[in-house]
Design a protein around this motif. Structure first.
Motif, mmCIF file in Angstrom:
data_model
loop_
_atom_site.group_PDB
_atom_site.id
_atom_site.type_symbol
_atom_site.label_atom_id
_atom_site.label_comp_id
_atom_site.label_asym_id
_atom_site.label_seq_id
_atom_site.Cartn_x
_atom_site.Cartn_y
_atom_site.Cartn_z
ATOM 1 N N ASP A 17 -7.038 30.986 -6.795
ATOM 2 C CA ASP A 17 -7.843 31.145 -5.576
ATOM 3 C C ASP A 17 -8.908 32.231 -5.706
ATOM 4 O OD1 ASP A 17 -6.027 33.236 -5.704
ATOM 5 O OD2 ASP A 17 -5.682 33.308 -3.542
ATOM 6 N N ALA A 18 -8.948 32.899 -6.858
ATOM 7 C CA ALA A 18 -9.913 33.981 -7.046
ATOM 8 C C ALA A 18 -10.829 33.739 -8.247
ATOM 9 C CB ALA A 18 -9.181 35.313 -7.220
ATOM 10 N N VAL A 19 -10.873 32.499 -8.726
ATOM 11 C CA VAL A 19 -11.756 32.176 -9.849
ATOM 12 C C VAL A 19 -13.209 32.260 -9.382
ATOM 13 C CG1 VAL A 19 -12.470 30.368 -11.463
ATOM 14 C CG2 VAL A 19 -10.043 30.695 -10.939
ATOM 15 N N GLY A 44 -16.033 26.620 -12.019
ATOM 16 C CA GLY A 44 -14.812 26.880 -11.264
ATOM 17 C C GLY A 44 -13.536 26.612 -12.034
ATOM 18 N N GLU A 45 -13.646 26.179 -13.296
ATOM 19 C CA GLU A 45 -12.485 25.925 -14.142
ATOM 20 C C GLU A 45 -12.357 27.032 -15.184
ATOM 21 O OE1 GLU A 45 -10.315 23.436 -13.727
ATOM 22 O OE2 GLU A 45 -11.429 22.712 -11.977
ATOM 23 N N VAL A 46 -11.115 27.399 -15.507
ATOM 24 C CA VAL A 46 -10.854 28.479 -16.457
ATOM 25 C C VAL A 46 -10.251 27.908 -17.733
ATOM 26 C CG1 VAL A 46 -9.703 30.702 -16.820
ATOM 27 C CG2 VAL A 46 -10.373 30.010 -14.512
ATOM 28 N N LEU A 56 -7.861 38.286 -11.978
ATOM 29 C CA LEU A 56 -6.582 38.619 -12.586
ATOM 30 C C LEU A 56 -5.635 39.330 -11.607
ATOM 31 C CD1 LEU A 56 -7.701 39.795 -16.137
ATOM 32 C CD2 LEU A 56 -7.002 37.530 -15.392
ATOM 33 N N GLY A 57 -6.040 39.427 -10.366
ATOM 34 C CA GLY A 57 -5.170 40.017 -9.346
ATOM 35 C C GLY A 57 -4.963 41.497 -9.518
#
Length: 216
Positions: A130-132, A155-157, A213-214
């Motif tokens: 949700d934070a990308v 939006g993809e990692v 990465l929070g």
């Protein structure tokens, strides 16, 4: 002959634990998620497992189609172990379990073995979907000797071994510090102030990476 583990329950979780529930098995899988490796390399990376126990764990995983043996190029007698397609499907569950387990790490655990290669999996476990960032960026991590990149595209990692000279952000750290940051035992800014981590890049990339990465 080893006794086959069977919980005798018609349940998917019980079925999974029949295959991967023994001690050391998930750590063997962790090593194989990083790369295909030889038996002796797994032994080196898992001090304390013992050759007979490792052989038994690999035998069970192979029999269930989770692991396969392949020849080593240039070594007629060499063999390496690698996850099959079925085995690679454990990546998501293992990363989620690693993320969950971060909260249980303590300073006492810091005296144990830590490898830079684990950073490759640690970063994957830390990513918050949700934070990308909504913009394309590349982050390069140098954790001890290993180097790997995290790429955000549309939006993809994605994750890859090796560096990228066009990276928006380069993070350099020792493995112990990196794990402590991931476990939130140490903030990135505390580590920077102590000279234990170096971050090179623009402020926007730093902000996006830390948030993804929070760690903010």
């Amino acid at each position: 002959m080893a006794i086959k583990r069977d919980y005798g329950q018609f349940c998917g979780l019980a079925g999974a634990l029949n295959v991967i529930g023994e001690r050391w098995t998930l750590l063997v899988i962790r090593e194989l998620l990083i790369d295909g490796v030889r038996f002796t390399e797994i032994m080196d990376n898992l001090p304390g497992i013992g050759p007979n126990l490792l052989a038994e764990r690999l035998r069970v995983l192979t029999e269930h189609g989770v692991v396969e043996q392949l020849p080593v190029r240039g070594d007629a007698r060499g063999r390496q172990y690698r996850l099959t397609e079925l085995g690679r499907r454990l990546c998501g569950p293992v990363l989620e379990l690693a993320r969950w387990g971060m909260s249980f790490l303590s300073d006492e655990d810091g005296a144990g073995v830590v490898r830079g290669e684990w950073g490759f999996l640690a970063v994957q476990a830390m990513v918050r979907p949700d934070a990308v960032p909504d913009e394309d960026q590349t982050y390069e991590f140098r954790i001890g000797e290993p180097v790997f990149v995290v790429r955000v595209r549309g939006g993809e990692v994605s994750f890859a071994r090796g560096g990228d000279p066009a990276a928006n952000l380069v993070v350099t750290s020792d493995p112990d510090t990196f794990v402590r940051i991931g476990a939130q035992m140490l903030t990135p800014f505390q580590a920077m102030a102590a000279g234990r981590i170096r971050v090179e890049g623009d402020q926007r990339a730093i902000h996006c990476c830390v948030r993804m990465l929070g760690l903010s």
